[in-house]
Motif scaffolding. Structure first.
Motif, PDB file in Angstrom:
ATOM      1  N   SER A   1       0.832  -1.208   0.000  1.00  0.00           N
ATOM      2  CA  SER A   1       0.000   0.000   0.000  1.00  0.00           C
ATOM      3  C   SER A   1       0.866   1.257   0.000  1.00  0.00           C
ATOM      4  O   SER A   1       0.582   2.232  -0.717  1.00  0.00           O
ATOM      5  CB  SER A   1      -0.926   0.000   1.213  1.00  0.00           C
ATOM      6  N   GLU A   2       1.930   1.230   0.798  1.00  0.00           N
ATOM      7  CA  GLU A   2       2.835   2.379   0.857  1.00  0.00           C
ATOM      8  C   GLU A   2       3.603   2.541  -0.458  1.00  0.00           C
ATOM      9  O   GLU A   2       3.774   3.668  -0.943  1.00  0.00           O
ATOM     10  CB  GLU A   2       3.794   2.208   2.034  1.00  0.00           C
ATOM     11  N   ASN A   3       4.078   1.432  -1.028  1.00  0.00           N
ATOM     12  CA  ASN A   3       4.790   1.509  -2.309  1.00  0.00           C
ATOM     13  C   ASN A   3       3.894   2.073  -3.403  1.00  0.00           C
ATOM     14  O   ASN A   3       4.323   2.881  -4.235  1.00  0.00           O
ATOM     15  CB  ASN A   3       5.304   0.125  -2.703  1.00  0.00           C
ATOM     16  N   ILE A   4       2.633   1.638  -3.400  1.00  0.00           N
ATOM     17  CA  ILE A   4       1.673   2.131  -4.401  1.00  0.00           C
ATOM     18  C   ILE A   4       1.362   3.608  -4.157  1.00  0.00           C
ATOM     19  O   ILE A   4       1.324   4.410  -5.094  1.00  0.00           O
ATOM     20  CB  ILE A   4       0.393   1.282  -4.365  1.00  0.00           C
ATOM     21  N   ALA A   5       1.151   3.975  -2.884  1.00  0.00           N
ATOM     22  CA  ALA A   5       0.823   5.363  -2.561  1.00  0.00           C
ATOM     23  C   ALA A   5       1.945   6.325  -2.944  1.00  0.00           C
ATOM     24  O   ALA A   5       1.690   7.494  -3.273  1.00  0.00           O
ATOM     25  CB  ALA A   5       0.526   5.488  -1.062  1.00  0.00           C
ATOM     26  N   ASN A   6       3.183   5.845  -2.940  1.00  0.00           N
ATOM     27  CA  ASN A   6       4.331   6.681  -3.297  1.00  0.00           C
ATOM     28  C   ASN A   6       4.652   6.660  -4.785  1.00  0.00           C
ATOM     29  O   ASN A   6       5.617   7.287  -5.209  1.00  0.00           O
ATOM     30  CB  ASN A   6       5.561   6.219  -2.502  1.00  0.00           C
ATOM     31  N   SER A   7       3.857   5.969  -5.567  1.00  0.00           N
ATOM     32  CA  SER A   7       4.117   5.838  -7.000  1.00  0.00           C
ATOM     33  C   SER A   7       3.340   6.892  -7.797  1.00  0.00           C
ATOM     34  O   SER A   7       2.383   7.494  -7.287  1.00  0.00           O
ATOM     35  CB  SER A   7       3.695   4.449  -7.484  1.00  0.00           C
ATOM     36  N   PRO A   8       3.702   7.094  -9.058  1.00  0.00           N
ATOM     37  CA  PRO A   8       2.964   8.057  -9.890  1.00  0.00           C
ATOM     38  C   PRO A   8       1.582   7.574 -10.305  1.00  0.00           C
ATOM     39  O   PRO A   8       0.809   8.349 -10.869  1.00  0.00           O
ATOM     40  CB  PRO A   8       3.871   8.198 -11.132  1.00  0.00           C
ATOM     41  N   TRP A   9       1.248   6.310 -10.041  1.00  0.00           N
ATOM     42  CA  TRP A   9       0.007   5.726 -10.573  1.00  0.00           C
ATOM     43  C   TRP A   9      -0.983   5.359  -9.476  1.00  0.00           C
ATOM     44  O   TRP A   9      -1.885   4.561  -9.672  1.00  0.00           O
ATOM     45  CB  TRP A   9       0.364   4.475 -11.401  1.00  0.00           C
ATOM     46  N   ARG A  10      -0.838   5.960  -8.307  1.00  0.00           N
ATOM     47  CA  ARG A  10      -1.652   5.570  -7.148  1.00  0.00           C
ATOM     48  C   ARG A  10      -3.154   5.761  -7.385  1.00  0.00           C
ATOM     49  O   ARG A  10      -3.964   5.064  -6.770  1.00  0.00           O
ATOM     50  CB  ARG A  10      -1.223   6.352  -5.913  1.00  0.00           C
ATOM     51  N   SER A  11      -3.534   6.672  -8.285  1.00  0.00           N
ATOM     52  CA  SER A  11      -4.957   6.939  -8.495  1.00  0.00           C
ATOM     53  C   SER A  11      -5.685   5.792  -9.186  1.00  0.00           C
ATOM     54  O   SER A  11      -6.908   5.710  -9.133  1.00  0.00           O
ATOM     55  CB  SER A  11      -5.145   8.219  -9.325  1.00  0.00           C
ATOM     56  N   ARG A  12      -4.952   4.898  -9.840  1.00  0.00           N
ATOM     57  CA  ARG A  12      -5.617   3.791 -10.543  1.00  0.00           C
ATOM     58  C   ARG A  12      -5.153   2.414 -10.067  1.00  0.00           C
ATOM     59  O   ARG A  12      -5.355   1.414 -10.752  1.00  0.00           O
ATOM     60  CB  ARG A  12      -5.457   3.924 -12.064  1.00  0.00           C
ATOM     61  N   LEU A  13      -4.559   2.376  -8.884  1.00  0.00           N
ATOM     62  CA  LEU A  13      -4.222   1.105  -8.247  1.00  0.00           C
ATOM     63  C   LEU A  13      -4.952   0.989  -6.910  1.00  0.00           C
ATOM     64  O   LEU A  13      -4.921   1.919  -6.096  1.00  0.00           O
ATOM     65  CB  LEU A  13      -2.715   0.984  -7.998  1.00  0.00           C
ATOM     66  N   LYS A  14      -5.593  -0.136  -6.700  1.00  0.00           N
ATOM     67  CA  LYS A  14      -6.261  -0.421  -5.431  1.00  0.00           C
ATOM     68  C   LYS A  14      -5.721  -1.744  -4.898  1.00  0.00           C
ATOM     69  O   LYS A  14      -5.474  -2.668  -5.671  1.00  0.00           O
ATOM     70  CB  LYS A  14      -7.769  -0.518  -5.617  1.00  0.00           C
ATOM     71  N   ILE A  15      -5.559  -1.821  -3.591  1.00  0.00           N
ATOM     72  CA  ILE A  15      -5.056  -3.048  -2.989  1.00  0.00           C
ATOM     73  C   ILE A  15      -5.985  -3.487  -1.867  1.00  0.00           C
ATOM     74  O   ILE A  15      -6.519  -2.651  -1.130  1.00  0.00           O
ATOM     75  CB  ILE A  15      -3.607  -2.872  -2.487  1.00  0.00           C
ATOM     76  N   TYR A  16      -6.195  -4.792  -1.770  1.00  0.00           N
ATOM     77  CA  TYR A  16      -7.107  -5.369  -0.780  1.00  0.00           C
ATOM     78  C   TYR A  16      -6.348  -6.363   0.095  1.00  0.00           C
ATOM     79  O   TYR A  16      -5.592  -7.191  -0.416  1.00  0.00           O
ATOM     80  CB  TYR A  16      -8.269  -6.078  -1.477  1.00  0.00           C
ATOM     81  N   HIS A  17      -6.592  -6.294   1.397  1.00  0.00           N
ATOM     82  CA  HIS A  17      -6.007  -7.258   2.331  1.00  0.00           C
ATOM     83  C   HIS A  17      -7.000  -8.391   2.509  1.00  0.00           C
ATOM     84  O   HIS A  17      -7.983  -8.277   3.256  1.00  0.00           O
ATOM     85  CB  HIS A  17      -5.711  -6.577   3.669  1.00  0.00           C
ATOM     86  N   ASN A  18      -6.763  -9.492   1.794  1.00  0.00           N
ATOM     87  CA  ASN A  18      -7.680 -10.620   1.842  1.00  0.00           C
ATOM     88  C   ASN A  18      -7.033 -11.809   1.142  1.00  0.00           C
ATOM     89  O   ASN A  18      -6.041 -11.650   0.421  1.00  0.00           O
ATOM     90  CB  ASN A  18      -8.998 -10.276   1.151  1.00  0.00           C
ATOM     91  N   SER A  19      -7.596 -12.979   1.334  1.00  0.00           N
ATOM     92  CA  SER A  19      -7.217 -14.094   0.477  1.00  0.00           C
ATOM     93  C   SER A  19      -7.927 -13.910  -0.858  1.00  0.00           C
ATOM     94  O   SER A  19      -9.011 -13.303  -0.917  1.00  0.00           O
ATOM     95  CB  SER A  19      -7.637 -15.433   1.106  1.00  0.00           C
ATOM     96  N   ILE A  20      -7.350 -14.422  -1.916  1.00  0.00           N
ATOM     97  CA  ILE A  20      -7.991 -14.272  -3.225  1.00  0.00           C
ATOM     98  C   ILE A  20      -9.290 -15.068  -3.272  1.00  0.00           C
ATOM     99  O   ILE A  20     -10.241 -14.706  -3.978  1.00  0.00           O
ATOM    100  CB  ILE A  20      -7.026 -14.683  -4.370  1.00  0.00           C
ATOM    101  N   GLN A  21      -9.361 -16.149  -2.506  1.00  0.00           N
ATOM    102  CA  GLN A  21     -10.588 -16.944  -2.478  1.00  0.00           C
ATOM    103  C   GLN A  21     -11.744 -16.124  -1.912  1.00  0.00           C
ATOM    104  O   GLN A  21     -12.852 -16.123  -2.468  1.00  0.00           O
ATOM    105  CB  GLN A  21     -10.382 -18.219  -1.648  1.00  0.00           C
ATOM    106  N   LYS A  22     -11.502 -15.406  -0.795  1.00  0.00           N
ATOM    107  CA  LYS A  22     -12.554 -14.574  -0.204  1.00  0.00           C
ATOM    108  C   LYS A  22     -12.840 -13.359  -1.080  1.00  0.00           C
ATOM    109  O   LYS A  22     -13.995 -12.926  -1.204  1.00  0.00           O
ATOM    110  CB  LYS A  22     -12.149 -14.148   1.205  1.00  0.00           C
ATOM    111  N   TYR A  23     -11.799 -12.795  -1.668  1.00  0.00           N
ATOM    112  CA  TYR A  23     -11.995 -11.665  -2.587  1.00  0.00           C
ATOM    113  C   TYR A  23     -12.921 -12.061  -3.736  1.00  0.00           C
ATOM    114  O   TYR A  23     -13.831 -11.314  -4.105  1.00  0.00           O
ATOM    115  CB  TYR A  23     -10.648 -11.194  -3.125  1.00  0.00           C
ATOM    116  N   ALA A  24     -12.712 -13.255  -4.283  1.00  0.00           N
ATOM    117  CA  ALA A  24     -13.524 -13.719  -5.405  1.00  0.00           C
ATOM    118  C   ALA A  24     -14.983 -13.904  -5.008  1.00  0.00           C
ATOM    119  O   ALA A  24     -15.888 -13.745  -5.839  1.00  0.00           O
ATOM    120  CB  ALA A  24     -12.966 -15.021  -5.953  1.00  0.00           C
ATOM    121  N   ASP A  25     -15.222 -14.203  -3.740  1.00  0.00           N
ATOM    122  CA  ASP A  25     -16.591 -14.406  -3.274  1.00  0.00           C
ATOM    123  C   ASP A  25     -17.429 -13.138  -3.390  1.00  0.00           C
ATOM    124  O   ASP A  25     -18.624 -13.204  -3.687  1.00  0.00           O
ATOM    125  CB  ASP A  25     -16.605 -14.883  -1.810  1.00  0.00           C
TER     126      ASP A  25
END
Length: 236
Positions: free
Chosen positions: A77-101
């Motif tokens: 999240s910090e690496n993304i927030a410090n990047s030039p592209w933070r406005s179009r990147l989102k990060i989720y804290h979850n397993s991919i299985q639960k995310y897919a649900d």
């Protein structure tokens, strides 16, 4: 010793809280994967955010990244927030299985540098074990998620060691996913293939196979590898 910071031309990866450090596998996967006509991307197991950031530099796509480990999630999240592209990147804290649900989006590209050690000795470091061992993210898990979240015309891009890659293609076919394009990666010309990157889609096609040799001599990169990393590595 691996540095806690890796500086690319347009972004920085801090990685002291991540089990998976910046490595050749992730860099090649991010730079080789086809991103033509890709509007949205899902990065499974983003770790430090490396692949998501490489793809953000390469394309204008909207990118979602999922990470199960809390410390890695915070650092990505910090690496993304410090990047030039933070406005179009989102990060989720979850397993991919639960995310897919709960996810109601389908993606043009799903990408992953997944854990691949199975039934092997695990290090005491929980983060490293989670990042590199497939207990929490098996090949079946990835294929089940991909079947749900990939658009009919979308692609799955993934990297595995050779034997695991062959097995993955066999299992993928039973899920209706077929290899369109693959990259066989050799450390040098005299080495055997150590990694395979695969792009899979929902329509059977003849798989196009290419080979990448990373070094033509010790610490001297091949022209093909330099072409992939030139826009990213400071030295080139």
């Amino acid at each position: 010793m691996v540095s806690n910071k890796f500086q690319f031309k347009q972004f920085t990866i801090f990685q002291d809280r991540c089990g998976m450090k910046v490595g050749t596998d992730g860099v090649i996967l991010g730079t080789w994967t086809d991103i033509k006509s890709v509007d949205n991307i899902l990065d499974i197991g983003t770790g430090s955010g490396l692949i998501a950031l490489i793809l953000a530099q390469r394309s204008p796509a909207e990118i979602e990244a999922v990470e199960i480990d809390k410390d890695a999630y915070i650092q990505a999240s910090e690496n993304i927030a410090n990047s030039p592209w933070r406005s179009r990147l989102k990060i989720y804290h979850n397993s991919i299985q639960k995310y897919a649900d709960f996810c109601d989006i389908q993606y043009d590209l799903i990408i992953s540098n997944p854990p691949f050690f199975a039934n092997a000795y695990k290090p005491d470091n929980h983060q490293i074990a989670l990042a590199k061992h497939s207990d929490s993210l098996s090949q079946i898990d990835i294929l089940q998620v991909t079947t749900k979240l990939l658009k009919p015309t979308g692609k799955l891009a993934i990297i595995y060691p050779t034997a695991a890659a062959i097995k993955f293609q066999e299992i993928a076919a039973t899920f209706g996913l077929y290899c369109d394009r693959q990259l066989l990666i050799k450390p040098t010309a005299t080495h055997s293939v150590k990694r395979i990157i695969m792009e899979l889609g929902k329509t059977p096609k003849t798989c196009q196979t290419h080979t990448l040799i990373i070094e033509k001599d010790r610490h001297i990169y091949s022209d093909e590898f330099i072409a992939l990393i030139r826009d990213f590595y400071l030295k080139y």
